[in-house]
Design an enzyme around this catalytic site. Sequence first.
Site, PDB file in Angstrom:
ATOM      1  N   GLY A   1      -1.818   5.382 -16.655  1.00  0.00           N
ATOM      2  CA  GLY A   1      -0.325   5.611 -16.503  1.00  0.00           C
ATOM      3  C   GLY A   1       0.704   5.194 -17.516  1.00  0.00           C
TER       4      GLY A   1
ATOM      5  N   GLU B   1       1.759  -1.975 -19.512  1.00  0.00           N
ATOM      6  CA  GLU B   1       1.366  -1.125 -18.470  1.00  0.00           C
ATOM      7  C   GLU B   1       2.818  -0.612 -17.711  1.00  0.00           C
ATOM      8  OE1 GLU B   1      -0.312   0.148 -16.405  1.00  0.00           O
ATOM      9  OE2 GLU B   1      -1.133  -1.094 -14.877  1.00  0.00           O
TER      10      GLU B   1
ATOM     11  N   ASP C   1       2.680  -3.678  -9.468  1.00  0.00           N
ATOM     12  CA  ASP C   1       2.987  -3.261  -7.941  1.00  0.00           C
ATOM     13  C   ASP C   1       2.458  -4.845  -6.918  1.00  0.00           C
ATOM     14  OD1 ASP C   1       3.376  -2.057  -5.628  1.00  0.00           O
ATOM     15  OD2 ASP C   1       1.593  -1.123  -5.439  1.00  0.00           O
TER      16      ASP C   1
ATOM     17  N   LYS D   1       7.564  -4.163  -9.084  1.00  0.00           N
ATOM     18  CA  LYS D   1       8.072  -4.131  -7.568  1.00  0.00           C
ATOM     19  C   LYS D   1       7.968  -5.715  -7.110  1.00  0.00           C
ATOM     20  CE  LYS D   1       6.196   0.462  -6.592  1.00  0.00           C
ATOM     21  NZ  LYS D   1       5.261   1.258  -5.868  1.00  0.00           N
TER      22      LYS D   1
ATOM     23  N   PHE E   1       7.369   4.321  -3.646  1.00  0.00           N
ATOM     24  CA  PHE E   1       6.283   4.952  -4.388  1.00  0.00           C
ATOM     25  C   PHE E   1       7.032   5.794  -5.329  1.00  0.00           C
ATOM     26  CE2 PHE E   1       3.068   7.817  -5.588  1.00  0.00           C
ATOM     27  CZ  PHE E   1       2.099   7.066  -6.106  1.00  0.00           C
TER      28      PHE E   1
ATOM     29  N   ASP F   1       1.910   8.771 -11.419  1.00  0.00           N
ATOM     30  CA  ASP F   1       1.202   9.820 -11.057  1.00  0.00           C
ATOM     31  C   ASP F   1       1.032   9.686  -9.437  1.00  0.00           C
ATOM     32  OD1 ASP F   1      -0.927   7.962 -11.036  1.00  0.00           O
ATOM     33  OD2 ASP F   1      -2.063   9.738  -9.952  1.00  0.00           O
TER      34      ASP F   1
ATOM     35  N   ARG G   1       2.676  12.979 -13.794  1.00  0.00           N
ATOM     36  CA  ARG G   1       2.884  12.139 -14.889  1.00  0.00           C
ATOM     37  C   ARG G   1       4.064  12.937 -15.988  1.00  0.00           C
ATOM     38  NH1 ARG G   1      -1.114   8.381 -14.398  1.00  0.00           N
ATOM     39  NH2 ARG G   1      -2.975   8.847 -13.687  1.00  0.00           N
TER      40      ARG G   1
HETATM   41  P1  IMP Z   1      -1.297  -3.013  -8.711  1.00  0.00           P
HETATM   42  O1  IMP Z   1      -2.744  -3.621  -9.037  1.00  0.00           O
HETATM   43  O2  IMP Z   1      -0.981  -2.957  -7.188  1.00  0.00           O
HETATM   44  O3  IMP Z   1      -0.407  -3.822  -9.389  1.00  0.00           O
HETATM   45  O4  IMP Z   1      -1.107  -1.665  -9.107  1.00  0.00           O
HETATM   46  C1  IMP Z   1      -0.933  -1.246 -10.477  1.00  0.00           C
HETATM   47  C2  IMP Z   1      -1.356   0.051 -10.591  1.00  0.00           C
HETATM   48  O5  IMP Z   1      -0.849   1.014  -9.630  1.00  0.00           O
HETATM   49  C3  IMP Z   1      -0.680   0.690 -11.684  1.00  0.00           C
HETATM   50  O6  IMP Z   1      -1.279   0.753 -12.964  1.00  0.00           O
HETATM   51  C4  IMP Z   1      -0.307   2.282 -11.396  1.00  0.00           C
HETATM   52  O7  IMP Z   1      -1.269   2.925 -11.755  1.00  0.00           O
HETATM   53  C5  IMP Z   1      -0.473   2.114  -9.870  1.00  0.00           C
HETATM   54  N1  IMP Z   1       0.935   2.214  -8.856  1.00  0.00           N
HETATM   55  C6  IMP Z   1       1.452   1.152  -8.463  1.00  0.00           C
HETATM   56  N2  IMP Z   1       2.707   1.682  -7.950  1.00  0.00           N
HETATM   57  C7  IMP Z   1       2.872   3.060  -8.237  1.00  0.00           C
HETATM   58  C8  IMP Z   1       3.805   3.890  -7.844  1.00  0.00           C
HETATM   59  O8  IMP Z   1       4.860   3.490  -7.229  1.00  0.00           O
HETATM   60  N3  IMP Z   1       3.570   5.160  -8.491  1.00  0.00           N
HETATM   61  C9  IMP Z   1       2.345   5.712  -9.010  1.00  0.00           C
HETATM   62  N4  IMP Z   1       1.458   4.465  -9.356  1.00  0.00           N
HETATM   63  C10 IMP Z   1       1.527   3.419  -9.043  1.00  0.00           C
HETATM   64 MG    MG Z   2      -1.677   2.404 -13.975  1.00  0.00          MG
END
Ligand code: IMP
Ligand code: MG
Length: 186
Positions: free
Chosen positions: A55, A109, A113, A141, A162, A169, A175
């Site tokens: 991403g 990054e 999330d 977020k 989302f 993506d 993307r």
């Molecule tokens: P985390 O581990 O929950 O913080 O998620 C991080 C990863 O999830 C990021 O590197 C993104 O690849 C993916 N991600 C989190 N939220 C979204 C979103 O809203 N759209 C697309 N990809 C997301």
């Molecule tokens: Mg990512």
Amino acid sequence: MHEIILNMTKVKVRELVFEKFITADEIEAAVQQVADRINHEYEGKNPLLLAILNGAFIFASDLMRKITIPCEISFVKYASYSGTLTTSKVRELIGVEENLKGRHIIVVEDIVDTGITMDKLLQDIREKNPIDVKVACFCFKPEAFMKSFAIDYLGMSIPNDFIVGYGLDYNGQGRNLPEIYKVVKS
Ligand code: IMP
Ligand code: MG
């Protein structure tokens, strides 16, 4: 098949409809303010940007081109998402290959999330004895965040929706959208 542009503000990516949320101008301004701070704080330090595939590749390339001091880049690949839901299992697909000892690391990054992915990567990086590690992240977020690491350089905070576009993506697609779209809840 490419995502279908439904009208000026809506696109379809796979079976989901998304509406325009962050414009290219807003993205550019956010990237610029992150770059300005890095240019100011890393003068003479030759930072190593460590971008997280897949991403972050677009944010990393925009950010790096706005950095005007000497710097380097490398990539790691970590994955946690499946569809629109995060999974608590983080898979390391390409690990940290560089020698990080004695380096100033900036992890780049696209989005934090839950923070699970970044938290795991930060642990792995710290084991390699860099001088310091900071986090540059395009989107955050806060409502979903479950960890406690600092996001040192942030593009923007967004609600817990989302999103796709600008490198982000939905199951591999979307993307390439130059602007950011958020899912339309049905
Ligand atoms: P985390 O581990 O929950 O913080 O998620 C991080 C990863 O999830 C990021 O590197 C993104 O690849 C993916 N991600 C989190 N939220 C979204 C979103 O809203 N759209 C697309 N990809 C997301
Ligand atoms: Mg990512």
